[in-house]
Design a protein around this motif. Structure first.
Motif, PDB file in Angstrom:
ATOM      1  N   HIS A  73      -0.022  -3.502   3.938  1.00 39.11           N
ATOM      2  CA  HIS A  73      -0.739  -4.325   3.083  1.00 39.11           C
ATOM      3  C   HIS A  73      -0.867  -4.212   1.725  1.00 39.11           C
ATOM      4  O   HIS A  73      -0.656  -2.891   1.508  1.00 39.11           O
ATOM      5  N   VAL A  84      -5.971   4.802   2.896  1.00 36.66           N
ATOM      6  CA  VAL A  84      -5.910   4.163   1.710  1.00 36.66           C
ATOM      7  C   VAL A  84      -7.348   3.037   1.679  1.00 36.66           C
ATOM      8  O   VAL A  84      -8.044   3.217   0.557  1.00 36.66           O
ATOM      9  N   CYS A  85      -7.515   2.405   2.576  1.00 40.26           N
ATOM     10  CA  CYS A  85      -8.580   1.324   2.572  1.00 40.26           C
ATOM     11  C   CYS A  85      -9.899   2.127   2.365  1.00 40.26           C
ATOM     12  O   CYS A  85     -10.785   1.639   1.528  1.00 40.26           O
ATOM     13  N   CYS A 141      -7.648   1.433   8.929  1.00 37.11           N
ATOM     14  CA  CYS A 141      -6.889   1.929   8.250  1.00 37.11           C
ATOM     15  C   CYS A 141      -7.125   3.542   7.827  1.00 37.11           C
ATOM     16  O   CYS A 141      -8.271   3.788   7.755  1.00 37.11           O
ATOM     17  N   GLU A 148       0.963  -1.201   0.071  1.00 36.23           N
ATOM     18  CA  GLU A 148      -0.066   0.068   0.015  1.00 36.23           C
ATOM     19  C   GLU A 148       1.022   1.325   0.054  1.00 36.23           C
ATOM     20  O   GLU A 148       1.834   1.464   0.726  1.00 36.23           O
ATOM     21  N   TYR A 187      -8.229  -3.287   6.077  1.00 32.89           N
ATOM     22  CA  TYR A 187      -8.579  -3.282   7.458  1.00 32.89           C
ATOM     23  C   TYR A 187      -9.200  -2.193   7.850  1.00 32.89           C
ATOM     24  O   TYR A 187      -9.060  -0.893   7.266  1.00 32.89           O
ATOM     25  N   TYR A 223     -10.908  -6.623  -2.437  1.00 34.80           N
ATOM     26  CA  TYR A 223      -9.989  -5.639  -1.930  1.00 34.80           C
ATOM     27  C   TYR A 223      -9.577  -6.375  -0.758  1.00 34.80           C
ATOM     28  O   TYR A 223     -10.503  -6.581   0.304  1.00 34.80           O
TER      29      TYR A 223
HETATM   30 NI    NI Z   1      -5.175   0.141   4.420  1.00 37.77          NI
END
Ligand code: NI
Length: 209
Positions: free
Chosen positions: A173, A83-84, A80, A30, A77, A74
């Motif tokens: 990740h 980004v997530c 996050c 990531e 978590y 995808y």
């Molecule tokens: Ni993330």
């Protein structure tokens, strides 16, 4: 006899270490914009496979439940920071765009989120988090072993980032958005920072819409 046992042990150890090394050096952590190798040319990467996990209602879900439909998958978590949630929101927007344009996507594409942090992301945590995204999002968690198996099948790297100064830990990740075919095999992927329009356009191509 004894010598033979030692040789078998050493060969086993080498195989294990080789596997671990291959797993850890996969690209796409990531925050980078690395692409998976060999998207064009040398065949389809072996991404995907059987999994057994729990969805946000506590039901067991396996790969077989998604047979006949594409999965947009995808791994991330819920803790996050950026980004997530951005990636999941982009996935949701892409599906909304495509749905508005073509309709009838519910039988064709299932958005799937798999946690890499099962210690904190239990079923209720995933249920609460999934509320923020696409109404059809399937949010999957499981035991450490079940998550490790799913991540390995999808060639997803993840690791707890220890920071003694932080009250909550982060996870490193991979952050690709995978498109899997109706037979569960890898079709293609999008970078986590692709735009909703780019993903919608890509899906149109892949789904032949
Ligand atoms: Ni993330």
């Amino acid at each position: 006899m004894h010598k033979r046992a030692i040789i078998i042990f050493l060969v086993g150890l080498l195989v294990l270490l080789g596997g671990a090394a291959a797993f850890h050096f996969l690209p796409g952590i990531e925050g980078t914009s690395a692409r998976l190798p060999s998207q064009a040319g040398s065949g389809t990467p072996e991404i995907g496979g059987a999994f057994e996990l729990l969805d946000q209602t506590g039901e067991t879900r396996t790969q077989a439940d998604f047979a006949g439909r594409h999965m947009l998958v995808y791994f991330g978590y819920t803790y996050c920071p950026d980004v997530c949630p951005t990636s999941l929101s982009i996935m949701s927007q892409a599906l909304d765009l495509l749905e508005a344009e073509t309709g009838g996507l519910e039988d064709r594409v299932v958005p799937v989120f798999v946690t890499v942090d099962p210690a904190r992301d239990d079923v209720p945590a995933m249920a609460a988090y999934a509320e923020h995204f696409h109404p059809r999002l399937v949010a999957l968690t499981g035991s450490d072993q079940q998550i490790a198996a799913a991540a390995e099948a999808y060639r997803v790297y993840y690791r707890k980032a220890e920071d003694p100064s932080a009250t909550e830990y982060l996870m490193d990740h991979s952050s690709f958005i995978y498109l899997m075919g109706p037979d569960g095999t890898y079709v293609g992927h999008f970078a986590h920072n692709a735009s909703p329009q780019e993903i919608a356009e890509g899906l149109k191509g892949f789904l032949d819409l």
